[in-house]
Design a protein around this motif. Structure first.
Motif, short mmCIF file in Angstrom:
data_model
loop_
_atom_site.label_atom_id
_atom_site.label_comp_id
_atom_site.label_asym_id
_atom_site.label_seq_id
_atom_site.Cartn_x
_atom_site.Cartn_y
_atom_site.Cartn_z
N LEU A 65 0.83 -1.20 0.00
CA LEU A 65 0.00 0.00 0.00
C LEU A 65 0.87 1.25 0.00
O LEU A 65 0.65 2.18 -0.79
N LEU A 66 1.88 1.29 0.85
CA LEU A 66 2.75 2.46 0.94
C LEU A 66 3.60 2.63 -0.32
O LEU A 66 3.71 3.73 -0.86
N VAL A 67 4.20 1.53 -0.78
CA VAL A 67 5.03 1.59 -1.99
C VAL A 67 4.19 2.02 -3.19
O VAL A 67 4.59 2.89 -3.97
N GLY A 68 3.03 1.41 -3.35
CA GLY A 68 2.17 1.72 -4.49
C GLY A 68 1.69 3.16 -4.48
O GLY A 68 1.64 3.82 -5.52
N THR A 69 1.36 3.66 -3.29
CA THR A 69 0.90 5.04 -3.18
C THR A 69 2.02 6.00 -3.59
O THR A 69 1.80 6.93 -4.38
N TYR A 86 -1.34 12.01 1.30
CA TYR A 86 -1.21 13.10 2.26
C TYR A 86 -1.13 12.57 3.69
O TYR A 86 -0.53 13.21 4.56
N GLY A 87 -1.66 11.39 3.95
CA GLY A 87 -1.45 10.74 5.24
C GLY A 87 0.01 10.36 5.44
O GLY A 87 0.57 10.53 6.53
N ILE A 88 0.64 9.85 4.39
CA ILE A 88 2.07 9.51 4.45
C ILE A 88 2.89 10.77 4.69
O ILE A 88 3.78 10.80 5.55
N VAL A 89 2.58 11.83 3.96
CA VAL A 89 3.31 13.09 4.11
C VAL A 89 3.15 13.62 5.53
O VAL A 89 4.12 14.05 6.17
N GLY A 90 1.94 13.60 6.03
CA GLY A 90 1.69 14.09 7.39
C GLY A 90 2.44 13.28 8.43
O GLY A 90 3.03 13.84 9.36
N VAL A 143 -10.79 2.90 -15.36
CA VAL A 143 -12.06 3.57 -15.66
C VAL A 143 -12.87 3.73 -14.38
O VAL A 143 -12.74 2.94 -13.45
N GLN A 144 -13.69 4.77 -14.37
CA GLN A 144 -14.55 5.07 -13.22
C GLN A 144 -13.73 5.08 -11.93
O GLN A 144 -14.03 4.39 -10.97
N SER A 145 -12.70 5.94 -11.92
CA SER A 145 -11.73 5.89 -10.83
C SER A 145 -11.67 7.15 -9.96
O SER A 145 -10.69 7.37 -9.25
N VAL A 146 -12.73 7.96 -9.97
CA VAL A 146 -12.72 9.17 -9.15
C VAL A 146 -12.54 8.82 -7.67
O VAL A 146 -11.69 9.39 -6.98
N ASP A 147 -13.33 7.88 -7.17
CA ASP A 147 -13.21 7.50 -5.76
C ASP A 147 -11.84 6.92 -5.45
O ASP A 147 -11.25 7.21 -4.41
N LEU A 148 -11.32 6.10 -6.35
CA LEU A 148 -9.99 5.53 -6.16
C LEU A 148 -8.94 6.63 -6.13
O LEU A 148 -8.04 6.63 -5.28
N TYR A 149 -9.03 7.59 -7.03
CA TYR A 149 -8.09 8.70 -7.04
C TYR A 149 -8.12 9.43 -5.71
O TYR A 149 -7.06 9.75 -5.13
N ARG A 150 -9.29 9.68 -5.17
CA ARG A 150 -9.40 10.39 -3.89
C ARG A 150 -8.82 9.56 -2.74
O ARG A 150 -8.21 10.12 -1.82
N ARG A 151 -8.99 8.25 -2.79
CA ARG A 151 -8.38 7.37 -1.77
C ARG A 151 -6.85 7.44 -1.85
O ARG A 151 -6.17 7.51 -0.83
N ILE A 152 -6.32 7.41 -3.06
CA ILE A 152 -4.87 7.49 -3.26
C ILE A 152 -4.34 8.83 -2.74
O ILE A 152 -3.34 8.87 -2.00
N GLU A 153 -5.02 9.90 -3.10
CA GLU A 153 -4.61 11.23 -2.67
C GLU A 153 -4.62 11.32 -1.15
O GLU A 153 -3.68 11.84 -0.53
N GLY A 154 -5.67 10.81 -0.52
CA GLY A 154 -5.75 10.81 0.94
C GLY A 154 -4.64 10.00 1.57
O GLY A 154 -4.04 10.41 2.57
N CYS A 155 -4.35 8.85 1.01
CA CYS A 155 -3.27 8.02 1.52
C CYS A 155 -1.94 8.74 1.39
O CYS A 155 -1.12 8.73 2.32
#
Length: 146
Positions: A7-11, A131-135, A117-129
């Motif tokens: 999860l961390l590497v992929g993000t 910024y969680g790593i950065v924080g 395809v149809q990846s808006v929710d996935l994109y938001r999960r990735i972005e959240g993950c």
């Protein structure tokens, strides 16, 4: 590798190499492009971990027009475990004779683009993950020596 490690590497991999929404181009969809087959394999493993189904994936090759296009398509189809016919239309990059390209020869296969395809929710999960790593990395006591 544990699921957490993947999860961390992929993000981090996605945030470094994938497309991001920008103020001048606000789009929240998951698209990844790379020329390294191992990066593609790790990315696909990460997508499976995130629950992305095979039928949500679209692939297409970007390659210079001076390359062996059919060989590049066969190469990438093999890497992702698909038939060449399952790939979307290949994008050919115009050859510029003024440049001295180093990525030529029999080992050159261009890049593979993977779109979910149809990846808006996935994109938001990735972005959240991300910024969680950065924080977490920026938190006091995290080993940050600034």
């Amino acid at each position: 590798m544990t699921d957490r490690e993947l999860l961390l590497v992929g993000t981090a991999l996605y945030w470094a190499e994938g497309t991001k929404s920008k103020a001048h181009r606000p789009q929240e969809r998951v698209t990844f492009i790379n020329s390294d087959p191992d990066m593609i394999r790790v990315f696909l493993s990460w997508l499976r971990l995130l629950g992305v189904r095979r039928e949500q994936l679209r692939y297409h090759v970007h390659v210079h027009e001076s390359a062996d296009v059919s060989k590049a398509e066969a190469f990438w189809a093999h890497i992702v475990g698909e038939e060449v016919s399952a790939l979307s239309r290949t994008t050919l990059k115009k050859h510029n004779p003024k440049t001295n390209r180093k990525n030529v020869g029999p080992d050159y296969h261009g890049c593979l683009v993977i779109r979910v395809v149809q990846s808006v929710d996935l994109y938001r999960r990735i972005e959240g993950c991300w910024y969680g790593i950065v924080g977490a990395a920026s938190a006091p006591g995290s080993g940050n020596r600034t």
